[in-house]
Design an enzyme around this catalytic site. Structure first.
Site, short mmCIF file in Angstrom:
data_model
loop_
_atom_site.label_atom_id
_atom_site.label_comp_id
_atom_site.label_asym_id
_atom_site.label_seq_id
_atom_site.Cartn_x
_atom_site.Cartn_y
_atom_site.Cartn_z
N HIS A 90 0.84 -1.21 0.00
CA HIS A 90 0.00 0.00 0.00
C HIS A 90 0.87 1.26 0.00
O HIS A 90 1.55 1.53 0.98
CB HIS A 90 -0.89 -0.03 1.24
CG HIS A 90 -1.78 1.16 1.40
ND1 HIS A 90 -1.71 2.00 2.48
CD2 HIS A 90 -2.78 1.62 0.60
CE1 HIS A 90 -2.63 2.95 2.36
NE2 HIS A 90 -3.29 2.73 1.24
N GLU A 124 0.32 -0.82 -4.70
CA GLU A 124 -0.76 0.15 -4.93
C GLU A 124 -0.15 1.53 -4.86
O GLU A 124 0.75 1.76 -4.03
CB GLU A 124 -1.83 -0.01 -3.85
CG GLU A 124 -3.06 0.88 -3.99
CD GLU A 124 -3.02 2.17 -3.19
OE1 GLU A 124 -4.00 2.91 -3.25
OE2 GLU A 124 -2.01 2.47 -2.51
N ASP A 182 -1.12 6.05 -5.58
CA ASP A 182 -2.15 7.07 -5.78
C ASP A 182 -1.68 8.03 -6.87
O ASP A 182 -0.63 8.67 -6.73
CB ASP A 182 -2.38 7.84 -4.48
CG ASP A 182 -2.72 6.91 -3.34
OD1 ASP A 182 -3.81 6.32 -3.37
OD2 ASP A 182 -1.89 6.77 -2.42
N HIS A 225 -0.45 10.88 -2.40
CA HIS A 225 -1.77 10.57 -1.85
C HIS A 225 -2.63 11.81 -1.64
O HIS A 225 -3.78 11.88 -2.06
CB HIS A 225 -1.63 9.81 -0.53
CG HIS A 225 -2.95 9.49 0.11
ND1 HIS A 225 -3.61 10.36 0.94
CD2 HIS A 225 -3.75 8.39 0.01
CE1 HIS A 225 -4.75 9.80 1.34
NE2 HIS A 225 -4.85 8.62 0.78
N GLU A 276 -4.35 3.56 -8.23
CA GLU A 276 -5.56 4.24 -7.76
C GLU A 276 -5.60 5.62 -8.40
O GLU A 276 -4.70 6.44 -8.20
CB GLU A 276 -5.57 4.37 -6.23
CG GLU A 276 -6.86 5.06 -5.79
CD GLU A 276 -6.96 5.37 -4.31
OE1 GLU A 276 -6.22 4.81 -3.49
OE2 GLU A 276 -7.82 6.22 -3.99
O1 G3P Z 1 -6.51 1.61 -2.71
C1 G3P Z 1 -6.73 1.32 -1.37
C2 G3P Z 1 -6.46 2.50 -0.50
O2 G3P Z 1 -5.25 3.09 -0.91
C3 G3P Z 1 -7.55 3.53 -0.56
O3 G3P Z 1 -7.41 4.54 0.39
O4 G3P Z 1 -6.71 6.74 1.22
O5 G3P Z 1 -5.09 4.85 1.25
O6 G3P Z 1 -5.74 5.88 -0.91
P1 G3P Z 1 -6.18 5.54 0.48
MG MG Z 2 -4.65 4.62 -2.31
#
Ligand code: G3P
Ligand code: MG
Length: 245
Positions: free
Chosen positions: A11, A38, A40, A53, A113
């Site tokens: 993450h 993952e 952003d 993020h 994402e």
């Molecule tokens: O993609 C899962 C997670 O990353 C979603 O929430 O706020 O960590 O981007 P966030």
């Molecule tokens: Mg995310």
């Protein structure tokens, strides 16, 4: 074709041990046994997909203000590592292109994402898809695109129907079923606190795989996978990978 994704997904990279959403964190995720990461993605003012993020720069860089207010040349000068530890002072805010190339180099699969700055969902999806088409090797399993906003996924579906899509939700309270169906998603990415054995079975019965976020407790990760989740999105790939070995 059935969508398949690695079980351990870093993450924002290995974000417990390195500054989130940096090349250092993504490299470390691979070293810790993650099969995928993952990240952003959002856009600079002049439309370059970058990996961060928050909508603002303060928390994870030495910059100030909105990401969407800065051209890429300014974002490219920022330090995205010192806030975490001075050992990471050389880390920059990565472009999506740099992460796509890193994934190819080290063999990571990818969940992008789409995290648009306010009002830029469609444009962000377009630019992300363009980068994937240009810089992701065609022979590798394609990245899965996820988004909390249906608008972002709808744009991705229109432009690049061949790329798999996952609808992101905090919980199962809303009408995830019809949104995911309309967007032709392969997966639902669910905040893990909303998940149990029955919830996972319900999502799977709707024809969707379950990607659970953000799970840092190895016992919890094991249980979610036993109940039928496909992947665990975690800040701690080392711990989750060890627990599944
Ligand atoms: O993609 C899962 C997670 O990353 C979603 O929430 O706020 O960590 O981007 P966030
Ligand atoms: Mg995310």
């Amino acid at each position: 074709m059935t969508f398949r994704f690695p079980r351990v997904v870093g993450h924002r990279g290995a974000s417990a041990d390195a500054p989130e959403n940096t090349l250092a964190a993504f490299r470390l995720a691979a070293l810790q046994g993650a099969g995928a990461i993952e990240l952003d993605a959002k856009l600079s003012r002049d439309g370059v997909p970058v990996v961060i993020h928050d909508a603002t720069l303060e928390r994870t860089t030495n910059g100030y203000g909105a990401v969407a207010a800065q051209d890429f040349v300014a974002l490219d000068r920022l330090d995205a590592g010192t806030w975490f530890d001075h050992r990471f002072a050389r880390e920059k805010l990565p472009t999506l292109r740099a992460v796509l190339e890193l994934c190819a180099e080290v063999g990571l699969e990818l969940n992008i994402e789409i995290k648009p700055c306010p009002g830029r969902a469609v444009e962000t999806a377009q630019r992300v898809v363009e980068d994937v088409r240009r810089f992701w090797p065609g022979a590798r399993p394609p990245p899965i695109l996820s988004c909390f906003q249906a608008e972002g996924l709808e744009a991705a579906r229109r432009i690049a129907p061949e790329l798999p899509r996952g609808f992101l939700v905090d919980d199962l309270d809303g009408d995830w079923r019809s949104t995911a169906r309309q967007l032709d998603c392969v997966a639902l990415h669910v905040g893990h606190r909303a998940l149990g054995e029955r919830a996972i079975a319900t999502v799977r019965a709707a024809g969707l795989q379950v990607l659970a976020w953000t799970v840092n407790d190895p016992a919890r990760a094991r249980a979610l996978l036993e109940w039928g989740a496909s992947a665990i999105i975690t800040d701690r790939p080392a711990a989750i990978h060890a627990a599944l070995a």
